[in-house]
Design an enzyme around this catalytic site. Structure first.
Site, PDB file in Angstrom:
ATOM      1  N   HIS A   1       0.834  -1.196   0.000  1.00 25.83           N
ATOM      2  CA  HIS A   1       0.000   0.000   0.000  1.00 25.83           C
ATOM      3  C   HIS A   1       0.866   1.241   0.000  1.00 25.83           C
ATOM      4  O   HIS A   1       1.999   1.232   0.487  1.00 25.83           O
ATOM      5  CB  HIS A   1      -0.916   0.023   1.236  1.00 25.83           C
ATOM      6  CG  HIS A   1      -0.156   0.003   2.530  1.00 25.83           C
ATOM      7  ND1 HIS A   1       0.312  -1.162   3.086  1.00 25.83           N
ATOM      8  CD2 HIS A   1       0.216   1.001   3.370  1.00 25.83           C
ATOM      9  CE1 HIS A   1       0.938  -0.887   4.220  1.00 25.83           C
ATOM     10  NE2 HIS A   1       0.898   0.416   4.417  1.00 25.83           N
ATOM     11  N   CYS A   2       0.329   2.318  -0.540  1.00 23.21           N
ATOM     12  CA  CYS A   2       1.006   3.608  -0.478  1.00 23.21           C
ATOM     13  C   CYS A   2       0.032   4.680  -0.940  1.00 23.21           C
ATOM     14  O   CYS A   2      -1.024   4.386  -1.502  1.00 23.21           O
ATOM     15  CB  CYS A   2       2.272   3.632  -1.334  1.00 23.21           C
ATOM     16  SG  CYS A   2       1.970   3.679  -3.111  1.00 23.21           S
TER      17      CYS A   2
END
Lengths: 151, 122
Positions: free
Chosen positions: A65-66
């Site tokens: 995730h980011c």
């Protein structure tokens, strides 16, 4: 908010081909349908996040995730690698199931962290990996989340 | 997003993304707790590594662009913003048509009103 609201058929791949962490990340990114430059920028951000610490949370599941400017809204994708790969997971076991989550830095809906949290909870349920293993089509995956994902 | 992105704009986007990540870890209690508890991240160490990466990429910027970025950063953490339907999403001013059509391709463009760097959002 239901987790099923964020998944769509084109963002699901049940037979990932990659053999390494980097290849898997690139395949997951490709599910988002971005242009090549955006994919490259996103790949670098996800790699940097992984370098801070693996998103493999154990039990065969990873949640890379980011946040990135290359997306204009929250985007989610799912990939499955039946044979599993080494993802430097927290339990040192191979990872088979990948939930990719990307959101813009300024996200109006403010759902990035709630979705991450719900997926982390889902990953911890005792029969999650069995259910993900048994999914036979993207439609079944979507049904799985509509019927059985945390509410 | 515009596939013909200028390389310097690509670096600016990376810096902005890294700064966003850093801010969320440093200032967002929920994000910090989530990363610590779910992924076992040492947040303070992660912030240090992000700072180092930001400095590394910043050093690759051409000096005039780096100077502009540093000036803008003093006033705002949003130095790179999307151009959507010809509108700067930093100050919500509509750009002249010719100007908005050239964003991201051959040069690093800025909004004539607020000065923020512009990219075409996907």
């Amino acid at each position: 908010m239901e987790l099923s609201d964020f998944f769509y058929r084109d963002g699901i791949e049940l037979e990932l081909q990659g053999e390494t962490k980097d290849e898997i990340l690139k395949e997951l990114i490709a599910l988002l349908g971005l242009d090549e430059k955006s994919e490259n920028i996103l790949y670098k951000m996800l790699k940097r996040r992984e370098n801070l610490g693996s998103t493999g949370i154990g039990r065969g599941i990873a949640i890379p995730h980011c946040r990135s400017l290359v997306v204009s809204k929250l985007r989610v994708a799912f990939g499955r690698k039946p044979q599993g790969i080494d993802f430097n997971a927290i339990d040192n076991q191979p990872v088979h199931y990948f939930f990719l989550i990307v959101a813009p830095p300024l996200e109006v809906s403010n759902q990035y962290l709630p979705v991450l949290g719900r997926l982390a909870q889902f990953a911890k349920e005792p029969d999650t990996t069995r259910r993900l293993e048994e999914v036979a089509s993207p439609e079944e995956f979507l049904e799985l989340f509509e019927q059985q994902a945390p509410r | 997003m515009n596939g013909g992105m200028h390389p310097q704009l690509e670096l600016l986007l990376q810096i902005q993304d890294l700064r966003s990540q850093r801010s969320e870890l440093a200032e967002g209690e929920v994000a910090r707790a989530f990363e610590e508890q779910e992924f076992g991240i040492d947040v303070d160490e992660a912030i240090g590594r992000l700072d180092a990466k930001i400095d590394e990429i910043r050093a690759e910027l051409e000096p005039p662009i780096r100077r502009r970025l540093d000036r803008m950063t003093r006033g705002s953490d949003r130095t790179v913003v999307p151009l959507i339907n010809g509108v700067c999403y930093g100050c919500f001013t509509a750009l002249p048509t010719a100007e908005s059509a050239s964003v991201g391709r051959q040069a690093v463009n800025s909004c004539g009103n607020c000065g923020r760097f512009l990219y075409v959002a996907g």
